[in-house]
Enzyme design. Structure first.
Site, PDB file in Angstrom:
ATOM      1  N   GLY A 247       0.832  -1.207   0.000  1.00  0.00           N
ATOM      2  CA  GLY A 247       0.000   0.000   0.000  1.00  0.00           C
ATOM      3  C   GLY A 247       0.860   1.247   0.000  1.00  0.00           C
TER       4      GLY A 247
ATOM      5  N   ARG B 138      -6.249  -3.043   8.740  1.00  0.00           N
ATOM      6  CA  ARG B 138      -6.834  -4.371   8.532  1.00  0.00           C
ATOM      7  C   ARG B 138      -6.470  -5.310   9.674  1.00  0.00           C
ATOM      8  NH1 ARG B 138      -5.998  -5.934   2.657  1.00  0.00           N
ATOM      9  NH2 ARG B 138      -3.877  -5.427   3.267  1.00  0.00           N
TER      10      ARG B 138
ATOM     11  N   VAL C 124      17.024   8.476  -1.049  1.00  0.00           N
ATOM     12  CA  VAL C 124      17.862   7.375  -1.557  1.00  0.00           C
ATOM     13  C   VAL C 124      18.618   7.843  -2.808  1.00  0.00           C
ATOM     14  CG1 VAL C 124      17.807   5.075  -2.623  1.00  0.00           C
ATOM     15  CG2 VAL C 124      16.399   5.539  -0.598  1.00  0.00           C
TER      16      VAL C 124
ATOM     17  N   GLN D 197      -7.275   8.250   3.544  1.00  0.00           N
ATOM     18  CA  GLN D 197      -6.183   8.151   4.522  1.00  0.00           C
ATOM     19  C   GLN D 197      -4.838   7.826   3.882  1.00  0.00           C
ATOM     20  OE1 GLN D 197      -7.978   5.744   8.140  1.00  0.00           O
ATOM     21  NE2 GLN D 197      -9.168   5.422   6.299  1.00  0.00           N
TER      22      GLN D 197
ATOM     23  N   ARG E 153       1.134  -5.184  -5.318  1.00  0.00           N
ATOM     24  CA  ARG E 153       1.314  -6.367  -4.460  1.00  0.00           C
ATOM     25  C   ARG E 153       1.461  -7.537  -5.420  1.00  0.00           C
ATOM     26  NH1 ARG E 153      -2.748  -3.441  -1.328  1.00  0.00           N
ATOM     27  NH2 ARG E 153      -1.847  -2.901   0.681  1.00  0.00           N
TER      28      ARG E 153
ATOM     29  N   ASP F  99       2.426  -0.687  11.658  1.00  0.00           N
ATOM     30  CA  ASP F  99       2.455  -2.001  12.320  1.00  0.00           C
ATOM     31  C   ASP F  99       3.756  -2.765  12.040  1.00  0.00           C
ATOM     32  OD1 ASP F  99       1.885  -2.321   9.657  1.00  0.00           O
ATOM     33  OD2 ASP F  99       0.393  -3.881   9.929  1.00  0.00           O
TER      34      ASP F  99
ATOM     35  N   THR G 118       4.301   2.434   5.547  1.00  0.00           N
ATOM     36  CA  THR G 118       2.897   2.002   5.559  1.00  0.00           C
ATOM     37  C   THR G 118       2.147   2.912   6.516  1.00  0.00           C
ATOM     38  OG1 THR G 118       1.365   0.335   6.417  1.00  0.00           O
ATOM     39  CG2 THR G 118       3.604   0.161   7.194  1.00  0.00           C
TER      40      THR G 118
ATOM     41  N   ASP H  47       5.181  -4.927   5.984  1.00  0.00           N
ATOM     42  CA  ASP H  47       5.557  -6.282   6.360  1.00  0.00           C
ATOM     43  C   ASP H  47       5.785  -7.214   5.156  1.00  0.00           C
ATOM     44  OD1 ASP H  47       5.686  -7.741   8.888  1.00  0.00           O
ATOM     45  OD2 ASP H  47       4.200  -9.039   7.913  1.00  0.00           O
TER      46      ASP H  47
ATOM     47  N   MET I 270      -8.704   2.931   8.551  1.00  0.00           N
ATOM     48  CA  MET I 270      -7.917   1.795   8.058  1.00  0.00           C
ATOM     49  C   MET I 270      -7.156   1.089   9.174  1.00  0.00           C
ATOM     50  SD  MET I 270      -6.477   2.582   4.284  1.00  0.00           S
ATOM     51  CE  MET I 270      -7.504   2.156   2.881  1.00  0.00           C
TER      52      MET I 270
ATOM     53  N   HIS J 189      -9.743   5.268   1.469  1.00  0.00           N
ATOM     54  CA  HIS J 189      -8.420   5.562   0.911  1.00  0.00           C
ATOM     55  C   HIS J 189      -8.019   7.029   0.976  1.00  0.00           C
ATOM     56  CE1 HIS J 189      -9.011   1.466  -0.371  1.00  0.00           C
ATOM     57  NE2 HIS J 189      -7.711   1.405  -0.582  1.00  0.00           N
TER      58      HIS J 189
ATOM     59  N   ASP K 276      -0.143   2.078   8.311  1.00  0.00           N
ATOM     60  CA  ASP K 276      -0.637   1.289   9.451  1.00  0.00           C
ATOM     61  C   ASP K 276       0.264   1.329  10.694  1.00  0.00           C
ATOM     62  OD1 ASP K 276      -2.870   0.574   8.056  1.00  0.00           O
ATOM     63  OD2 ASP K 276      -2.112  -1.374   7.431  1.00  0.00           O
TER      64      ASP K 276
ATOM     65  N   HIS L 177     -23.728  14.257  22.056  1.00  0.00           N
ATOM     66  CA  HIS L 177     -23.161  13.715  20.813  1.00  0.00           C
ATOM     67  C   HIS L 177     -21.942  12.854  21.181  1.00  0.00           C
ATOM     68  CE1 HIS L 177     -20.679  17.258  21.605  1.00  0.00           C
ATOM     69  NE2 HIS L 177     -19.704  16.557  21.046  1.00  0.00           N
TER      70      HIS L 177
ATOM     71  N   ARG M  86     -25.004  11.761  31.640  1.00  0.00           N
ATOM     72  CA  ARG M  86     -24.244  12.872  32.225  1.00  0.00           C
ATOM     73  C   ARG M  86     -24.421  14.169  31.428  1.00  0.00           C
ATOM     74  NH1 ARG M  86     -20.283   9.046  32.716  1.00  0.00           N
ATOM     75  NH2 ARG M  86     -19.262   9.887  30.888  1.00  0.00           N
TER      76      ARG M  86
HETATM   77  O1  F6P Z   1      -1.784   0.403   3.647  1.00  0.00           O
HETATM   78  C1  F6P Z   1      -2.310  -0.525   4.552  1.00  0.00           C
HETATM   79  C2  F6P Z   1      -3.762  -0.603   4.349  1.00  0.00           C
HETATM   80  O2  F6P Z   1      -4.169   0.693   4.353  1.00  0.00           O
HETATM   81  C3  F6P Z   1      -4.648  -1.376   5.308  1.00  0.00           C
HETATM   82  O3  F6P Z   1      -4.923  -0.742   6.513  1.00  0.00           O
HETATM   83  C4  F6P Z   1      -5.861  -1.613   4.457  1.00  0.00           C
HETATM   84  O4  F6P Z   1      -6.658  -2.631   4.892  1.00  0.00           O
HETATM   85  C5  F6P Z   1      -5.239  -1.924   3.155  1.00  0.00           C
HETATM   86  O5  F6P Z   1      -4.051  -1.181   3.110  1.00  0.00           O
HETATM   87  C6  F6P Z   1      -6.074  -1.677   1.958  1.00  0.00           C
HETATM   88  O6  F6P Z   1      -5.272  -1.654   0.823  1.00  0.00           O
HETATM   89  P1  F6P Z   1      -5.725  -1.877  -0.661  1.00  0.00           P
HETATM   90  O7  F6P Z   1      -7.049  -1.212  -0.837  1.00  0.00           O
HETATM   91  O8  F6P Z   1      -4.647  -1.225  -1.450  1.00  0.00           O
HETATM   92  O9  F6P Z   1      -5.801  -3.343  -0.867  1.00  0.00           O
END
Ligand code: F6P
Length: 319
Positions: free
Chosen positions: A11, A171, A23, A251, A72, A129, A125, A103, A169, A249, A127, A215, A211
């Site tokens: 991604g 996953r 680079v 994001q 990918r 992660d 990425t 990853d 996002m 997307h 994410d 909203h 309380r």
């Molecule tokens: O880049 C990571 C990520 O944003 C995940 O959080 C999300 O599920 C996934 O990519 C979606 O990617 P794509 O739509 O490119 O398959």
């Protein structure tokens, strides 16, 4: 080392261009030739290489996406695909590779390293992660995009006295939801790392309405549940007027923040230094504002954990 290749894979993430720029420019500064690879590992298999010069990366530091394009590649997971890729790298005289991605991309980098092509990974990425780095390229921009959207949603949520569910996002991980939820003041943060139930969420909502809160904003990582389903259940169980926004997307795009450009520049330059120094099988990362280096196997064999204290703090502050 005379010629190195650079690719982006998986991604896309805002700040990848700043890393490519670092680079290319650091490589040329060190007297190397830099070749870009189009479409990640798919481009290695098809031999889609282009020589890059200083002006190839002019005016890209502020642009989201990746000028090298990304993909990918399923074929790169097969022995035949890998053999084609390695033959192309050798035929092109590329002696080292820089792989910018998440990853899955690092698993590809490991394949190249195992086959004797010195390779350095740069975590890119949204994410966040990836183990061994506080930040991945794109995360800060994505979190700011989510917080900006939360601010806007909060305006209309306040006006109409509504409950909103916002799906973001992530996953397999909740880093974006966690960081944005804390910074944006979400009432509940639902992430795959920590268990949650719809009953708890509704109870929390009802307590805050008692309380006097009129909203609420609930943030859910896509890996923890579907926004529309959660919104429907909240409406059904509580009767609160509920709306749902799935950010998607949005994001992944946009101009990278200063933080993303800075870490991308630091890590891109370091990747080149490592290859020049004869280092291989490495991944760069960020710790306390500076670059750190790990072995790729170490990074791939560990899972980055969400900071539980931040999660608990967000819950405490949202009462
Ligand atoms: O880049 C990571 C990520 O944003 C995940 O959080 C999300 O599920 C996934 O990519 C979606 O990617 P794509 O739509 O490119 O398959």
């Amino acid at each position: 080392m005379r010629r190195i290749g650079v690719l982006t894979s998986g991604g896309d993430a805002p700040g990848m261009n700043a890393a490519i720029r670092a680079v290319v420019r650091k490589g040329i500064y060190q007297g190397l030739e830099i070749w870009g690879v189009h479409r990640g590992f798919a481009g290695v298999i098809s031999g889609d290489f282009i020589p890059m010069n200083l002006s190839s990366v002019a005016d890209v530091i502020h642009r989201g996406g990746t000028i090298l394009h990304t993909a990918r590649s399923e074929r790169f997971k097969t022995p035949e695909g890998q053999a084609e890729a390695l033959a192309n790298i050798r035929r092109a005289g590329i002696e080292g590779m820089v792989v910018i991605g998440g990853d899955g991309s690092f698993r590809g980098a490991k394949v190249l390293s195992d086959a004797g092509i010195p390779t350095v990974g740069i975590p890119g990425t949204i994410d966040n992660d990836i183990y061994g780095t506080e930040l991945t390229i794109g995360f800060d921009t994505a979190v700011n995009t989510v917080v900006d959207a939360m601010n806007k949603i909060r305006d209309t949520a306040t006006s109409h006295e509504r409950t909103f569910v916002m799906e973001v996002m992530g996953r397999d991980s909740g880093f974006i939801a966690m960081a944005a939820g804390l910074a944006g003041g979400a009432e509940s943060i639902l992430i795959p790392e920590f268990p949650w139930t719809i009953e708890e969420v509704c109870e929390r909502l009802s307590r805050s309405q008692e309380r006097g809160k009129r909203h609420s904003l609930i943030i859910v990582a896509e890996g923890a549940g579907q926004g529309f389903q959660i919104g429907e259940e909240i409406q059904r169980k509580t009767g609160f007027d509920t709306r749902v926004t799935v950010l998607g997307h949005i994001q992944r795009g946009g101009t990278p923040t200063a933080t993303d450009r800075t870490i991308a520049s630091l890590m891109g330059a370091k990747a080149v230094d490592l290859l020049v120094a004869g280092e291989a099988r490495k991944v760069v990362g960020i710790s306390c504002g500076d670059v750190i280096v790990h072995d790729i196997d170490y990074v791939l064999s560990h899972k980055k954990e969400i900071n539980r204290r931040l999660y608990d703090l967000a819950a405490t502050l949202a009462i």
